[in-house]
Each structure stands twice: as structure tokens, then as C-alpha cells.
Design an enzyme around this catalytic site. Structure first.
Site, PDB file in Angstrom:
ATOM      1  N   GLU A  38      20.501  82.246  96.442  1.00  0.00           N
ATOM      2  CA  GLU A  38      21.070  81.680  97.701  1.00  0.00           C
ATOM      3  C   GLU A  38      22.720  81.036  96.298  1.00  0.00           C
ATOM      4  O   GLU A  38      21.954  80.904  94.521  1.00  0.00           O
ATOM      5  CB  GLU A  38      20.794  80.052  97.396  1.00  0.00           C
ATOM      6  CG  GLU A  38      19.635  79.917  98.973  1.00  0.00           C
ATOM      7  CD  GLU A  38      19.249  78.619  98.812  1.00  0.00           C
ATOM      8  OE1 GLU A  38      20.024  77.658  98.301  1.00  0.00           O
ATOM      9  OE2 GLU A  38      18.235  78.285  99.477  1.00  0.00           O
ATOM     10  N   GLU A  42      12.564  77.094  96.946  1.00  0.00           N
ATOM     11  CA  GLU A  42      12.038  76.133  95.918  1.00  0.00           C
ATOM     12  C   GLU A  42      11.187  75.312  95.622  1.00  0.00           C
ATOM     13  O   GLU A  42      11.342  73.898  95.577  1.00  0.00           O
ATOM     14  CB  GLU A  42      13.502  75.186  95.886  1.00  0.00           C
ATOM     15  CG  GLU A  42      15.191  76.273  96.113  1.00  0.00           C
ATOM     16  CD  GLU A  42      16.553  75.099  96.629  1.00  0.00           C
ATOM     17  OE1 GLU A  42      16.153  74.321  96.761  1.00  0.00           O
ATOM     18  OE2 GLU A  42      17.663  75.748  96.058  1.00  0.00           O
TER      19      GLU A  42
END
Length: 499
Positions: free
Chosen positions: A287, A168
Site C-alpha cells: 500500500e 495492518e
């Protein structure tokens, strides 16, 4: 629904049923690892948790993060446990004791029947550290870091084949957050170096943290300009919530996931065309889940238990409607099996997870979302077929033309089995599904499994499985035509076989 064996989407990569364990909350400590518990083995890993992971047949597990990885110093997690330092864990503001590290986790994953998807720290560290970790894990011996592994009692290399280039990195919350160009350059150079160390590995480039990021999809378009020649996948992350308390609209959010996947595929193909490339960049949706029940508790823990060891963070207790959306998201992933080759339900134990353990050391138990995940992993192996479907539609507060029935079909040619996964997301009306199976002569109904409840907020606990699947008699076959009753708001697994 009409099903024909010639209308094929793709063979499913089993890694689409992967999961994720981060050094966060009680995922590792008091989750998979709890020395001194009578339920644990000689290495301190809980046998009951391991058995539940094996029951799910999780093929790959992402590790060690997540936000955690952006300050991970991997050298602290190897060697004699008594000599490992304790560290301030900056992502989740906890104390990391490093009792479980790279070697312990790799050994546990092997016990659980899973491969490891390893992430490297491109937040506070960089190229050399990533290569050193790869050498430690995968090189057979005769070099500094491979010999270090051997000196730590691990003679054979771990041979970890999938590596994530950070986590991320588009997010301002991430330690070492980078701009698109900064990350693209670093990921490119790290990928080049890692492929020299081990040319057999597969690499995942960081995509957007969610579809609502202000840089999406420019992030993918820009970073893949740098990494296209060296990586195999781009990552996607997405969590959904029902803070509005609107179940009908909540169950339509799998349509947003579908749009997200299609947008990322289009962006990857744009970069391929721009670079005159020959390979497709596939997707790693590493995710995904429902996450919102525990967010207030998380903020309280951060404030009042800062720098504690394994605080009970992100422990969502999932209800029945969450299980329905998880099922819908699994259907969405299967539908895109031609490009989504890996996915990780985040996470696996205690932290927004299908498996829970009591904080007092009691037994492990199954959350509501355990069951659609189990069914997909168990029966969703084979080739995704593209059925012709006619279904009623409805509108919700934020979504138009939402199909009442959302479904996918998987054909396991080797076992001669067909599985229809179907969710009736109409909250009021049952549906009668007529399936034309005349293209599969000789196939007969094996079973119809259903997960249903009249209470959307019903949950499971260590004391009882109030939400659990059952076999029903709601399907029947007659001369190649199957008729099935799909109750309102239900998850259905209809299995057929030729044997």
C-alpha cells in the site's frame, strides 16, 4: 550522471508495479463493475476501465482488502449471486451486497491481464478459514472446497500464488487487532497450514501500517521471529500528504519512504542473522500513495450515509504535485529492486486511484498520477543500474540535504533500451543534466517525455486532461554524452536504444 552496464542493482520484479482493489467506496461497485452501463460487458464489468488497467499493464492486484478483509466472510462471496447475503461491512461502515466475489474478481483480473494477490482474514477469523479459501481457489478438485468451486461453475483452479496473512494487524483501528506476539503466533501457524495445502504459494507477513507506528520496527523484529521460516515477504504501508501546503517539503517525503525501506531491510536481516537463516525476507510495499484530499468527506459520509452501498469514499482528486511525488516514490521503489519485489499503488479505481469513473455512469478518465505510474510500468522493466550522480541539494522545513534531481536508470538488455527516470524537485530552477553513456556504444536517443506544469494544484477531470505528458526536444546526444534540460518541478522519462 555516469551510467555503466556493470553497475547493477537487481533485475526488477514486474510485480513492483502492482495495485490494489478493496471493497471500499466505488472501487468495485461503480468502479470496475457496473451492470447495465452500456460501457460494461456481459458480466457487468466496465470495458473502458478494464482497458485503462490493461494500458497500465498492472501485473498483480491485491484483493479484497485492506481493512475490509478483517471481517470478510469469503463463503458469502461465492455461489449463486441471488443467494448471497448482504452484510454490514464494519471497516468502512457500508453495506456489502456480495455481487462481486472471489470468482468474479479472479475472472476480471484475468481479463485485465493481472494476477491476484489474495488476503486472508486473520482479524475475525483464522487458520481453518484461510486454508479453506486456499483450497477453494487452488486445489484442482475432489475435496469439499475445490468441489464447491466447481459446483459454482469454475472448473479450473485460480492458482493464486501470493497470499497476504491479514492486513495492518498492528493497527488499533483493525478489527481483530493483535499484539506483536499474538499476530506472530497466528501468522506462523496459518502459514504452516497454508503451505501444506499448497506448497507453491508465496506468503506475505504483515509489517507495520506505517513508519510512524509506535511499535515500528519492533513489530517486524518480533513477528518475523515467528514467521521467518514460512513467509517470503513482509509488508510495508505508507501514505503521504501535503496538509501543510508546503510543496517543497512534500516532494522530499520520498526520502522518508527510502528510510522506511532501509529500516525494514535492516530489521529483516537482523532476524535472519539471529535465526542463523539462509534466506532473505523480501519486501512487499503493498500500500503506497498520496492520500489526504478526501478525508473530511470520508468522515461526513461515515456519519451521514452509514450502511449505504458503495458510497463515494476516499475519492481524492489528484493535482500536479501529487503526480510528482508518485513519480518520486516509484523511483524509490525501483532503486530498491534488490529487496522490494512487490508493491501496490493503493488503489486502482475511484478510491485514491489513478483511474476515475463519473458517479453518473459516464466515461472513465485518467488522474494526474496515472502518467508516472504508466511510464514506470511500461518502461521500467529490466535491470536497475546504479549511476554515479552529482546533483545540487537543498533543505526543506522538515528535511535536510534533499537532492534537486532524484533519478533511477533501468536497462532492458533484451530490447536494448535504457530508460532514465528523473524528477527535478527544485521548484524554481531548471537543471542541465549531463549523462555519460559511453559504456553503451551505439545507443541513441529515442525520446524525452516530460510531465510539467506551472500550477502545482492543476487537476484532471472527465472534461479534460490538463495534466498530461508530452514529448519534448530537451535532450541531445553527441559522441556518447547526452545533455538534457530538466525544467523546474518536472517528471522526465528519457529513453535510449541501440536499435
Amino acid at each position: 550522471m555516469i551510467i555503466d552496464k556493470d553497475f547493477r542493482v537487481s533485475e526488477i520484479d514486474k510485480r513492483i508495479y502492482g495495485s490494489f482493489i478493496e471493497h471500499l467506496g466505488r472501487a468495485v461497485y461503480d468502479g470496475i463493475y457496473q451492470p447495465g452501463n452500456p460501457l460494461s460487458d456481459e458480466s457487468g464489468f466496465r470495458r473502458d476501465v478494464t482497458e485503462l488497467v490493461k494500458e497500465l499493464d498492472v501485473p498483480i492486484i491485491r484483493y479484497p482488502g485492506g481493512n475490509f478483509v478483517s471481517s470478510f466472510v469469503w463463503e458469502d462471496s461465492v455461489g449463486p449471486v441471488a443467494q448471497r447475503p448482504k452484510r454490514l461491512e464494519l471497516a468502512w461502515e457500508s453495506l456489502e451486497e456480495n455481487k462481486v466475489g472471489v470468482n468474479e474478481f479472479a475472472g476480471w483480473a484475468k481479463k485485465a491481464g493481472s494476477e491476484v494477490m489474495m488476503a486472508v482474514n486473520l482479524g475475525t477469523r483464522g487458520i481453518a478459514d484461510a486454508c479453506n479459501l486456499l483450497e477453494y481457489c487452488n486445489h484442482p478438485g475432489g475435496t469439499k472446497y475445490s468441489d464447491m468451486r466447481i459446483s459454482h461453475g469454475v472448473k479450473e483452479p485460480h492458482n493464486i500464488k501470493v497470499w497476504c496473512l491479514g492486513n495492518e494487524m498492528d493497527g488499533p483501528w483493525q478489527l481483530g487487532h493483535k499484539t506483536m506476539d499474538e499476530y506472530g503466533r497466528l501468522a506462523e501457524e496459518t502459514a504452516k497450514a497454508m503451505k501444506i495445502v499448497d506448497p507453491t504459494i508465496e506468503l506475505v507477513s504483515c509489517g507495520s501500517s506505517n513508519r510512524d507506528m509506535p511499535t515500528f520496527p519492533r513489530w517486524e523484529a518480533t513477528t518475523l521471529e515467528y514467521t521467518y521460516d514460512y513467509v517470503d515477504y513482509v509488508s510495508l504501508h505508507q501514505y503521504y500528504d501535503n496538509v501543510a501546503g508546503d510543496t517543497e517539503d512534500f516532494l522530499a517525503k520520498s526520502d522518508d519512504m527510502d528510510d522506511f525501506i532501509r529500516s525494514v531491510i535492516a530489521t529483516c536481516d537482523y532476524v535472519k542473522a539471529k535465526k542463523r537463516g539462509k534466506k532473505d525476507i523480501n519486501l512487499s510495499f503493498d500500500e503506497w500513495n498520496v492520500w489526504y484530499h478526501s478525508k473530511e468527506a470520508e468522515m461526513d459520509l461515515r456519519k451521514n450515509q452509514k450502511w449505504s452501498v458503495a458510497p463515494p469514499m476516499l475519492e481524492d482528486i489528484y493535482n500536479f504535485e501529487d503526480a510528482l511525488l508518485v513519480g518520486l516514490m516509484l523511483i524509490t521503489l525501483m532503486k530498491h529492486a534488490d529487496r522490494v519485489k512487490m508493491a501496490c499503488l493503493a488503489q486502482l479505481v475511484n478510491v485514491i486511484a489513478p483511474i476515475m469513473t463519473d458517479q453518473n455512469g459516464g466515461p472513465a478518465w485518467k488522474q494526474t498520477i496515472f502518467y508516472p505510474y504508466l511510464h514506470a510500468s511500461k518502461y521500467g522493466r529490466g535491470t536497475v543500474l546504479k549511476p554515479v550522480v552529482k546533483t545540487p541539494v537543498h533543505d526543506t522545513a522538515m528535511h535536510d540535504n534533499v537532492t534537486d534531481m532524484e533519478s533511477v536508470v533501468v536497462w532492458n538488455e533484451e530490447k536494448e533500451e535504457i530508460t532514465i527516470f528523473a524528477v527535478n524537485r527544485n521548484l524554481k530552477d531548471d537543471l542541465e543534466l549531463t549523462t555519460d553513456l559511453r559504456g553503451f556504444e551505439g545507443y541513441k536517443l529515442i525520446e524525452h517525455i516530460v510531465l510539467e506544469s506551472s500550477d502545482m494544484n492543476l487537476t484532471n477531470s472527465a472534461g479534460g486532461q490538463l495534466v498530461a505528458p508530452k514529448t519534448c526536444s530537451q535532450s541531445e546526444m553527441d559522441d556518447g554524452i547526452m545533455t538534457s534540460l530538466l525544467h523546474a518541478a518536472s517528471w522526465n522519462v528519457i529513453r535510449l536504444g541501440a536499435r
